[in-house]
Design a protein around this motif. Sequence first.
Motif, PDB file in Angstrom:
ATOM      1  N   ILE A  93      33.248  32.899  -1.095  1.00 18.68           N
ATOM      2  CA  ILE A  93      34.263  32.246  -2.115  1.00 18.68           C
ATOM      3  C   ILE A  93      35.092  32.674  -2.412  1.00 18.68           C
ATOM      4  O   ILE A  93      36.667  31.781  -3.078  1.00 18.68           O
ATOM      5  N   PHE A  94      35.561  34.035  -2.354  1.00 20.55           N
ATOM      6  CA  PHE A  94      36.932  33.795  -2.735  1.00 20.55           C
ATOM      7  C   PHE A  94      38.461  33.692  -1.696  1.00 20.55           C
ATOM      8  O   PHE A  94      39.086  33.247  -2.144  1.00 20.55           O
ATOM      9  N   ALA A 141      39.634  37.410  -9.902  1.00 18.51           N
ATOM     10  CA  ALA A 141      37.732  36.424 -11.190  1.00 18.51           C
ATOM     11  C   ALA A 141      37.089  36.750  -9.500  1.00 18.51           C
ATOM     12  O   ALA A 141      35.868  37.430 -10.352  1.00 18.51           O
ATOM     13  N   THR A 142      37.065  37.089  -8.977  1.00 13.99           N
ATOM     14  CA  THR A 142      35.845  37.743  -7.604  1.00 13.99           C
ATOM     15  C   THR A 142      35.427  39.068  -7.663  1.00 13.99           C
ATOM     16  O   THR A 142      34.131  39.232  -8.411  1.00 13.99           O
ATOM     17  N   SER A 170      48.203  33.499  -6.270  1.00 11.59           N
ATOM     18  CA  SER A 170      46.593  33.275  -5.719  1.00 11.59           C
ATOM     19  C   SER A 170      45.894  34.028  -5.616  1.00 11.59           C
ATOM     20  O   SER A 170      44.826  34.088  -6.022  1.00 11.59           O
ATOM     21  N   SER A 180      43.062  27.155  -1.992  1.00 12.14           N
ATOM     22  CA  SER A 180      43.208  26.155  -2.401  1.00 12.14           C
ATOM     23  C   SER A 180      44.110  26.442  -4.077  1.00 12.14           C
ATOM     24  O   SER A 180      44.829  25.825  -4.200  1.00 12.14           O
ATOM     25  N   ILE A 181      44.196  27.519  -4.953  1.00 14.93           N
ATOM     26  CA  ILE A 181      44.778  27.359  -5.365  1.00 14.93           C
ATOM     27  C   ILE A 181      46.088  28.536  -5.137  1.00 14.93           C
ATOM     28  O   ILE A 181      47.496  27.759  -5.438  1.00 14.93           O
ATOM     29  N   SER A 201      37.965  30.506  -0.031  1.00 13.60           N
ATOM     30  CA  SER A 201      38.389  29.526  -0.748  1.00 13.60           C
ATOM     31  C   SER A 201      39.237  29.599  -2.168  1.00 13.60           C
ATOM     32  O   SER A 201      40.598  28.566  -2.095  1.00 13.60           O
ATOM     33  N   LEU A 202      38.660  29.876  -3.443  1.00 18.29           N
ATOM     34  CA  LEU A 202      39.332  30.008  -4.415  1.00 18.29           C
ATOM     35  C   LEU A 202      41.536  29.886  -2.787  1.00 18.29           C
ATOM     36  O   LEU A 202      41.546  29.077  -4.940  1.00 18.29           O
ATOM     37  N   SER A 216      42.266  35.101  -7.429  1.00 20.12           N
ATOM     38  CA  SER A 216      41.489  35.582  -6.557  1.00 20.12           C
ATOM     39  C   SER A 216      40.445  36.818  -6.806  1.00 20.12           C
ATOM     40  O   SER A 216      39.407  36.522  -6.527  1.00 20.12           O
TER      41      SER A 216
END
Length: 434
Positions: free
Chosen positions: A335-336, A359-360, A352, A342-343, A338-339, A356
């Motif tokens: 998912i990292f 958050a991850t 970004s 998108s960011i 994908s983040l 990411s």
Amino acid sequence: MSSLKNNIYIKIGIILVLVFLLLIPAAMIRSLVLERESRQYEAIEEVSSKWARSQTIVGPALMIPYVREVKEENSSKTIQEINYLHILPATLKVDGTIQPEKRNRGIFQIVVYNSNTKLSGSFDLSEINNLGIPKEKIRFDKAKFIVGIDDLRGLEKQIELNWDGNKILFDPGVPNYELVESGINAGINLDSEMNGIVDFNFELFLKGSQKLHFTPVGKETDVTLRSPWTNPSFEGSFLPDSREVTEAGFSANWNILHLNRNYPQAFIGGLDIETSAFGLDLLLPVDNYQKSYRSVTYALLFIVFTFLVFFFIEIMNKVFIHPIQYLLVGVALVIFYSLLLSISEYLTFDLSFLISTVATITLIAGYTKTILKSNRLTGMLVGILTILYVFNFVIIQMQDYSLLIGSIGIFLILAIVMYTSRKIDWYNIQTNRD
């Protein structure tokens, strides 16, 4: 469950299956990066089609028709055929100023420009004598002064040619497509007795998208370009002899001789002189999609190494981590990307990547602490993941040395794994607490 806890080979097999399963969403994200990049190209194409596309100025050149007598097939009769000879300038000087601006199409940015380019130089009409065509066969009164321009929609003002002191307006189109497929022409009435140097000059107000190129058609071609754009990419068959790029913009100069390219100053028929074009590309400061794609390339390394850390924690600390927990951590790693993708469409790539990453790592750290119930082991995992993400970021930034740095990094990771596992008795281990 007891068998799963105690059979190390089953556990390794399950981990390998999970790794391969997680490569599927990683590949899907890689495809998503390419799809978003394609959308960006479509946006550029859409804006360019309405503004004006990339421009290449070919020429100028003289296109002069002449009569050639040829025999009819299966007949002794001869017919007259109109062919064209071409003369390129003896000297060509280009002095241009480019004013770029950014246009937005949705979330995508496109660079367009307005340019003011002054072209001047001279033609040596004695070059005609080198072609061996009798003067009485040449239609000097039908000569055309042509300039190739890729997209005529970019012309903003009427163009006036100053030819040997005479003012002549240009018309659209060219007599034939031997030299250029798109361009403008001005009719000039040459005298068969003219055999010397004729001067010319004209000014182009031309708009386009991203790229502006020129061709070195003069025996000596001198091109100077200036712009407030701070991130130019010089490209084509020739690089500038001198250039200066500052926070206020750039200036560049090319000086090219006819000896540097592979076509003559006078010739009959067509030649592909556009292959010798050179110029610049007004690059946007970052290419987030390219960086995102390169980042996803290392997804396998992140998944494998993170799972190795979990596996060694199991066997060295005799704790049990369920395959579902491996899977959830692996999904977080995927998912990292994908983040990041998108960011990065809204913020800079570096910011970004930082968002990411934080958050991850925070998500995995909180989940790992719940599983392992150990601040020390959680801190160790956070440190390892931080090193991995820093390593990935460095590789992305160092494009020219990415293979070298990547190879050294993977070698060091393997060395650490081998060193850490050197004393493990693989024939006598259990993953559950005694």
